[in-house]
Scaffold this active site. Structure first.
Site, PDB file in Angstrom:
ATOM      1  N   LYS A 115      44.929  43.139  31.031  1.00 54.30           N
ATOM      2  CA  LYS A 115      44.877  41.717  31.375  1.00 54.30           C
ATOM      3  C   LYS A 115      44.458  40.932  30.129  1.00 54.30           C
ATOM      4  O   LYS A 115      43.596  41.380  29.363  1.00 54.30           O
ATOM      5  CB  LYS A 115      43.864  41.520  32.509  1.00 54.30           C
ATOM      6  CG  LYS A 115      43.817  40.130  33.099  1.00 54.30           C
ATOM      7  CD  LYS A 115      42.838  40.109  34.284  1.00 54.30           C
ATOM      8  CE  LYS A 115      42.695  38.754  34.919  1.00 54.30           C
ATOM      9  NZ  LYS A 115      41.726  38.771  36.044  1.00 54.30           N
ATOM     10  N   SER A 196      43.555  36.862  40.265  1.00 54.12           N
ATOM     11  CA  SER A 196      44.067  36.426  38.988  1.00 54.12           C
ATOM     12  C   SER A 196      44.697  37.537  38.150  1.00 54.12           C
ATOM     13  O   SER A 196      45.403  37.243  37.189  1.00 54.12           O
ATOM     14  CB  SER A 196      42.937  35.783  38.181  1.00 54.12           C
ATOM     15  OG  SER A 196      41.990  36.735  37.757  1.00 54.12           O
ATOM     16  N   SER A 220      40.108  39.215  42.410  1.00 52.36           N
ATOM     17  CA  SER A 220      41.177  39.178  41.402  1.00 52.36           C
ATOM     18  C   SER A 220      41.834  40.519  41.094  1.00 52.36           C
ATOM     19  O   SER A 220      42.894  40.552  40.462  1.00 52.36           O
ATOM     20  CB  SER A 220      40.656  38.559  40.102  1.00 52.36           C
ATOM     21  OG  SER A 220      40.626  37.158  40.235  1.00 52.36           O
TER      22      SER A 220
END
Ligand SMILES: *[C@@H]1O[C@H](CO)[C@@H](O)[C@H](O)[C@H]1NC(C)=O
Ligand SMILES: *[C@@H]1O[C@H](CO)[C@@H](O)[C@H](O)[C@H]1NC(C)=O
Ligand SMILES: *[C@@H]1O[C@H](CO)[C@@H](O)[C@H](O)[C@H]1NC(C)=O
Ligand SMILES: *[C@@H]1O[C@H](CO)[C@@H](O)[C@H](O)[C@H]1NC(C)=O
Length: 533
Positions: A115, A196, A220
């Site tokens: 990420k 996310s 997330s």
């Protein structure tokens, strides 16, 4: 003379021939040794293929780079690829020749996506998806990245995300960031990918990487895992280092694996857990939970046997009443029982309405904590166009168009900027969350002697987030629009071994994950570029 219908005579002979050819091909297919398929291969399969000289890390890396090249313009799960990925793969291939395989980690030579809020000190940028951090230079690899490098993993690239891990704006869509645009759910391009850690989930779901890392502050990892039919582990707070991760709040932030299988996620977890001087307090505290010999020995097919699983209907299941999700869970409950689990149904979680309201204190505390944590992250950068939250807000106002400020705003940033440290209100909010945790989840688990709480989707994330508890999401079905949903097993701090047994037992009994149909092509390495999309 009457014209014949199109399927008679000559065309029917063609059909017959085609049918025969198809039969022969099917037969040949059945007789030929199964070709090694990279798509859907687990880390374990890949290691085996490396050792049997059926595959090199270089070929595997090329496969993913090629797939990213073709699928990512549509799915936008990857922000950038690592210019050094091929080089790292070559090195892994050389090391494998030099070392007996017992000495190599399960991730050696395996390409991983990170990420984009996880720092890498290399040619890649670390930006949380925002142009504000483009060109910034991080002081060092994130703690988890240092561990991945030592394990010989190939850092394939950076995964997209909801910008700033979804803490810029409460209005922006999930999966959107300025640098990458809108990430798409590969199971249904018009569906929410959730965030996310959207790109991490999208990318492994669509086989654009072998495994990935996401981060979670509240949902997330668990939510995008659920929506993209992958396995996500949100670890106990501090089990994995947050050093070098663009923060929201150290009180809740975690880093965890997002992969196609429980086993893959566990192999990643084994590599990334442990003490890090750059997140010393939390990682030292949580180190006591790491089992000797690691987590992989909890991948037991009979892992559900004797496990006590709690079910809280209100609100976690009631929210799904009348949907296929609820029906699927009735069947999953039967499966869990058949596998030897004891289900303790109709439990209540004390103060659950307060936990899911503004009164919990989560929002108040997070806002003040974010400003402090982000300012510290930005100050520690070696080079950066922005050095404080105030700078980032000003940057966004200056680059309104690229950052879509008029559309999505930056309300969470503005609220955080207005806070003034850890004052009495914030302290009281923290005490309230501790109370909710003590009287709620902890009491529920202890009084009923539960091994895990079972919930659909990621709705339980706030309960886990405010207490620093771990959770694992496993694919559990697909709704009427083809959009996946997961089952979540949540437990007390340090209960990863038990949760892994449960999650693996469920996965092996159900095997619900299937690759998105959009991607059903290029099954084998020897198939060249084609028109998947
Ligand atoms: C990082 O960002 C810069 C722009 O500042 C760009 O030139 C470079 O290609 C990016 N790195 C990668 C690996 O994409
Ligand atoms: C503490 O700061 C918050 C903003 O973070 C503010 O709303 C609140 O009024 C302050 N409390 C006290 C007691 O000053
Ligand atoms: C249940 O649904 C309501 C209404 O949509 C929502 O406000 C609430 O947050 C949901 N609760 C959970 C735990 O998902
Ligand atoms: C995707 O979801 C939309 C609703 O968002 C639905 O109308 C459509 O039929 C779905 N597509 C598929 C292939 O199921």
């Amino acid at each position: 003379m009457a014209t014949e219908p199109p399927f008679a005579s000559y065309p029917s002979r063609v059909l017959l021939v085609l049918f025969a050819v198809a039969l022969i091909m099917l037969r040949i297919d059945a007789l030929a040794p199964p070709a090694f398929s990279i798509e859907e291969a687990s880390a374990h399969d890949l290691q085996l293929a490396f050792r049997q000289n059926k595959l090199t890390s270089r070929q595997l890396t090329e496969f993913y780079l090629d797939r990213i090249g073709r699928l990512n313009p549509l799915l936008r799960g990857v922000i950038e690829v690592n210019p050094d990925a091929r080089h790292q793969a070559d090195r892994a291939d050389r090391e494998r020749k030099a070392k007996p395989h017992g000495l190599l980690s399960a991730l050696h030579g395996i390409p991983i996506l990170l990420k984009d809020n996880i720092a890498t000190k290399d040619k890649m940028n670390t930006t949380a998806g925002s142009f504000a951090l483009l060109g910034s230079v991080v002081p060092r690899d994130a703690g988890v990245v240092a561990r991945l490098r030592r394990a010989g993993a190939v850092l394939l690239g950076k995964a997209s995300l909801s910008e700033w891990a979804y803490y810029r704006s409460s209005r922006g869509p999930s999966g959107w960031c300025a640098r990458s645009g809108q990430g798409k759910n590969p199971y249904n391009l018009s569906a929410d990918p959730c965030g996310s850690s959207s790109g991490s989930a999208i990318s492994v779901a669509a086989n654009m990487g072998a495994v990935s890392l996401g981060t979670e502050t509240d949902g997330s990892i668990l939510c995008p895992s659920s929506f993209n039919s992958v396995v996500g582990i949100k670890p106990t707070l501090g089990l994995t280092s947050r050093g070098g991760v663009v923060p929201i709040t150290p009180r809740q932030d975690t880093v965890g694996p997002m992969c196609r299988t429980v086993a893959d996620a566990v192999h990643v977890l084994d590599v990334i857990v442990g003490f890090d001087p750059y997140d010393a307090k939390a990682t030292r505290e949580a180190s006591k939970y790491i089992p000797r010999g690691g987590y992989k020995r909890f991948l037991k097919a009979d892992g559900l046997k004797g496990k006590r699983l709690g079910i809280v209907r209100n609100p976690f299941f009631d929210n799904y009443s009348g949907t296929p999700v609820l029906k699927a869970f009735d069947s999953h409950f039967n499966t869990l029982r058949k596998q030897g689990a004891v289900l303790v149904d109709h439990l209540e979680l004390a103060n659950v309405n307060e936990i899911y309201s503004d009164a919990s204190g989560e929002g108040v505390a997070m806002s003040a904590e974010f400003k402090l944590a982000l300012n510290k992250y930005l100050r520690d950068l070696v080079v950066s166009p922005v050095r404080s939250l105030a700078d980032v807000i000003a940057f966004n106002n200056k680059h309104k168009h690229a950052e879509k400020i008029d559309e999505y705003g930056q309300d969470l940033f503005l609220a955080a900027q207005a806070t003034s440290g850890i004052n009495e209100t914030v302290k009281s909010a923290r005490r309230n969350m501790d109370r909710l945790t003590r009287d709620g989840f902890e009491k529920l688990m202890r009084q009923n002697k539960l091994d895990a709480l079972v919930t659909p989707g990621s709705a339980v994330s706030t309960v886990l987030a405010i207490g620093g508890f771990p959770g694992i999401s496993v694919p559990a079905g697909y709704d009427k629009d083809g959009v996946p949903f997961g089952i979540c097993f949540g437990g007390l701090r340090g209960s990863e071994p038990t949760l892994i047994e449960i999650a693996y037992g469920f996965e092996q009994a159900t095997k619900i994950r299937r690759p998105p149909s959009l991607m059903q092509c290029d099954r084998h390495l020897d198939v060249g570029p084609s028109s998947c999309v």
